[in-house]
Every structure is written in C-alpha cells, then in structure tokens.
Design an enzyme around this catalytic site. Structure first.
Site, short mmCIF file in Angstrom:
data_model
loop_
_atom_site.label_atom_id
_atom_site.label_comp_id
_atom_site.label_asym_id
_atom_site.label_seq_id
_atom_site.Cartn_x
_atom_site.Cartn_y
_atom_site.Cartn_z
N ARG A 103 -7.57 -0.09 -6.52
CA ARG A 103 -7.69 1.02 -5.56
C ARG A 103 -7.89 2.32 -6.35
O ARG A 103 -7.06 2.66 -7.19
CB ARG A 103 -6.45 1.11 -4.66
CG ARG A 103 -6.33 -0.14 -3.78
CD ARG A 103 -5.49 0.10 -2.55
NE ARG A 103 -6.09 1.03 -1.62
CZ ARG A 103 -5.43 1.55 -0.57
NH1 ARG A 103 -4.18 1.26 -0.38
NH2 ARG A 103 -6.03 2.38 0.26
N ASN B 167 -5.30 12.63 0.65
CA ASN B 167 -4.45 11.75 1.47
C ASN B 167 -5.36 11.01 2.45
O ASN B 167 -6.58 11.22 2.49
CB ASN B 167 -3.38 12.56 2.20
CG ASN B 167 -2.30 11.68 2.80
OD1 ASN B 167 -1.78 10.79 2.13
ND2 ASN B 167 -1.97 11.87 4.05
N LYS B 168 -4.76 10.16 3.24
CA LYS B 168 -5.50 9.30 4.18
C LYS B 168 -6.51 10.11 4.99
O LYS B 168 -6.22 11.23 5.42
CB LYS B 168 -4.48 8.61 5.10
CG LYS B 168 -5.04 7.62 6.09
CD LYS B 168 -5.91 6.56 5.49
CE LYS B 168 -5.32 5.81 4.32
NZ LYS B 168 -6.26 4.89 3.66
N ARG C 142 0.86 -1.18 0.00
CA ARG C 142 0.00 0.00 0.00
C ARG C 142 0.90 1.24 0.00
O ARG C 142 2.12 1.12 0.03
CB ARG C 142 -1.01 -0.01 1.17
CG ARG C 142 -0.62 -0.69 2.45
CD ARG C 142 0.42 0.01 3.26
NE ARG C 142 0.15 1.42 3.45
CZ ARG C 142 1.07 2.31 3.75
NH1 ARG C 142 2.35 1.93 3.89
NH2 ARG C 142 0.77 3.57 3.92
N GLY C 143 0.25 2.41 -0.02
CA GLY C 143 1.02 3.64 -0.21
C GLY C 143 1.09 3.90 -1.71
O GLY C 143 1.42 2.99 -2.49
N ALA C 144 0.78 5.13 -2.10
CA ALA C 144 0.60 5.43 -3.53
C ALA C 144 1.78 5.00 -4.41
O ALA C 144 1.59 4.30 -5.41
CB ALA C 144 0.27 6.91 -3.70
N ASP D 134 -1.92 10.86 -1.99
CA ASP D 134 -2.23 9.81 -2.96
C ASP D 134 -2.58 10.37 -4.33
O ASP D 134 -2.53 9.66 -5.34
CB ASP D 134 -3.38 8.95 -2.47
CG ASP D 134 -2.92 8.11 -1.30
OD1 ASP D 134 -2.84 8.67 -0.18
OD2 ASP D 134 -2.60 6.94 -1.52
#
Ligand code: MRU
Length: 383
Positions: free
Chosen positions: A90, A254-255, A53-55, A244
């Site tokens: 995603r 972002n998150k 995960r993580g862009a 992201d």
C-alpha cells in the site's frame, strides 16, 4: 477495546509464540472473525486485501510480516525481499515504510541466529508503543472536546464529524481520531459522532459504526456528501479525522473525501483537527499535494457494493451499468492551511513546519523551514 466483554487488540502474537492473529476487517460488521497469519506472503495479502488496514495497523502488521519472514530465512537477502514485498502492498500510509525501515535497521548486521528473536521482540514493541501513543493522543484531544462541551453551555452533546475509520480497528488499540472520543465518553462527557459512510469501501458505515456501537458511543452514519449541509446548519461542533501521511509542513493525506470535509469546515468556521501518531509524519516531504503518492485501487470497489441480504448472507451487488469504467482514488491531501491543528502524542500543534518541529525537535533539521510560519488554530464555535 472490548468486544462482547473480551479485551482485544487488532493484532497480536498467538500463544504458540510465532503465528500472528488479526481481526479480519473485511468481514465486519456482519461477522467478527479472528484469523491466523503464518507467512510473509499471508501478511502481504492481508494488507493488500485490507483484512488489516489503517495506517498504524498496517505498520504493525508489516513488522510482524518481517518477523514471519525471518522464520522462513534469516539471510540479508531475505530481509530485503520481505522489505520489498511488504512496501509494495500500500503506497500512501507512511507508517508502513517507517515500520519496515525500523525493522530492517535493527536486523541488519546482527547474527543470523538472533534475527527471529529480534524481529518478534521489535514487532511486539511497535504494537505496545502504538497503544501508548494513541492513548496519549486521546488525552490531548480530550481537551478539545471538553472545550467544545463548555462552549455548548453543557446542555447538549458535542457533535463530532469523522471520516473513514481512525478508531481502534485502524491501530493496535484506541485509535487516533476516535481516541479522544472514547476518553470523553468514558468520562461522561456527552458526545455524538457523525460517521461519514466513506465510499467506496464504507469504512465509516461498517467499521466506525461497529466500534462506536460496541463501546456505547452515540453515533449516526451519514452519506459522504451530507457534511457540508450539516455544518451550514450548526450540526457539527468539531471535525476530527486520522491521516495516512502528514508532511513536515502539516499537509495531511487521508481517505478520499477528507479534503472536501476540510473545505466545508473552513467555509463554516468549524474546527478541523487531524489526529496522528508521530510515525505518520513523513519528514522527507513538504508539499503533500505534489509529493504524496495516492493509492489507486480496483475499480470494482466503486462499481460494486457488499452488504447483508435479508437472508443473512453477505452478498456483493453491481451498482453501475455493465462495462462502465470507474476510477478509484483511495486518498486525498488536505493542505495544512485548512487544518486547525494536529493532535499528536506530544500535544496539539499548528499544522505547520514550525508547529511540528516545536513538538518533535529531534526532527527539526530534517524539516525544511516553513515560509508561512506558525498557523493560528481555528476558534471553537461560541455558545
Ligand atoms: O484505506 P484505509 O482503510 O487503510 O484508510 C484508513 C484511513 O484513511 C485512516 O483515516 C487513516 O489510516 C488513519 S488511521 C488511524
């Protein structure tokens, strides 16, 4: 970065020359486990389940997913099928689309028997480029930390608040938001990181805390709602988060919870910077709140929580009454006006169309002009 003195990236091609190795991030922080991905399907599942995960890492994994797909079949239809399978995993992180567009472009119109080799070579290049980009982000962001340290009179650590995990685990190496922090730490500039726990999946409590701890960076996990209070009391010198998807006008997705931190930072005069590699910029979108798709995930991520029981085993428990419904918005958008600056591989710029297109002139024609002009960066707190 190193884990128990062994240097790791988050993704690499195995010695067999074709299978793809990743660190299973769903097992951290209690277990460090490397797994092999050997098919397009396995890569799709790993992205969906957030094993990776993580862009930036999602983009790199998708590139290897295309390479694995080419091993299975090299037809044009197989390229399109792999693209469609992976793009659906995603929706918010635009690095996924960037990597898939890049791979598809390079594979089309090439001889079928060359496609596997081309795909593996480009996937490896994307990984190497990500490492170089993130290292450069660290070098540019380091200047902000140095400046904040000068502002303290050099008599205490610089307190930096971050949200989610934008460290090396979210990229191929170095991280984005954490890269300047690692560079500062390695140079002996004292830093202390407040890591938001980042409900519902706790990437801050599990992943940011893990990687900062392994690297010896001073840190503490705080509840997501603590940031406002801490900023009111002068406990945060600087916020740095990842993103992201950043629009051509400088809005940042972002998150979930990032927006509230930016509001609190704005209200308290705390600089709020966002670190990003250029593949995270979506030049086709200007209004992030209106146009960035926000991923909604399974409600059990909100109604349940996992952790290590006293016996050592990792267990999942239910937090809510039986049958309670939950909504799980995974990202939010922080408007550019709340962002003090964007830290990119080419330097730091205002979060605006003017700022971004000055750093990336090759995209200037794609970016629609910004009526607000160039935003002024927030001031660092005085000593
Ligand atoms: O849902 P995740 O864990 O993939 O979300 C990650 C983030 O929000 C990061 O801040 C973002 O991807 C930037 S990573 C360098």
């Amino acid at each position: 970065m190193k884990v128990d003195d062994v240097a790791y990236r988050t993704i690499w091609c195995d010695d067999d020359g074709w299978s793809v190795r990743v660190i299973d991030q769903t097992r951290l922080p209690h277990h460090f486990e490397v797994v092999s991905l050997t098919s397009l399907d396995a890569v799709g599942q790993a992205i969906r389940a957030m094993m990776v995960r993580g862009a930036p890492l999602i983009g790199a994994a998708a590139a290897y997913g295309m390479a694995l797909a080419m091993r299975e079949e090299t037809s044009d239809a197989a390229i399109d099928f792999a693209y469609d399978t992976l793009i659906a995993t995603r929706p918010t992180a635009v690095n996924l689309r960037w990597a898939l567009d890049d791979m598809r472009e390079r594979l089309r119109n090439r001889p079928h028997d060359a496609r596997v080799g081309i795909a593996y070579q480009r996937a490896a290049e994307i990984c190497d480029e990500d490492v170089a980009i993130n290292s450069a982000i660290g070098d540019h962001g380091l200047a902000l930390i140095r400046e904040a340290y000068e502002a303290t009179g050099k008599d205490r650590p610089v307190n930096i608040l971050t949200h989610c995990n934008a460290g090396w685990l979210a990229t191929v190496d170095w991280g984005t938001a954490l890269s300047p922090i690692y560079k500062a730490h390695d140079l002996g500039i004292p830093v202390h990181v407040w890591a938001d726990e980042t409900r519902p999946r706790n990437q801050g409590a599990a992943l940011t805390a893990w990687e900062l701890g392994r690297h010896g960076v001073s840190h503490a996990v705080v509840a997501d709602n603590a940031g406002g209070h801490m900023m009111q009391h002068g406990m945060v010198d600087l916020c740095i988060t990842g993103t992201d998807r950043t629009t051509a006008h400088g809005d940042v997705a972002n998150k979930i919870g990032t927006y509230l931190k930016a509001l609190a930072a704005h209200d308290n005069g705390v600089p709020f910077y966002v670190a990003l590699p250029s593949p995270t910029i979506d030049w086709t979108v200007t209004d992030g709140v209106r146009d960035i798709p926000i991923e909604q995930r399974d409600e059990t991520e909100v109604t349940q929580i996992a952790g290590r029981a006293p016996g050592g085993e990792v267990v999942t428990v239910q937090l809510t009454p039986d049958g309670t419904p939950a909504a799980n918005y995974a990202f939010d958008v922080t408007p550019a006006r709340l962002v003090s600056g964007l830290i990119t591989e080419r330097g730091i710029c205002p979060a605006s169309a003017g700022g971004l297109s000055a750093l990336f002139p090759e995209h200037a024609s794609e970016a629609i002009s910004d009526q607000q002009g160039v935003a002024s960066p927030a001031k660092l707190p005085s000593a």
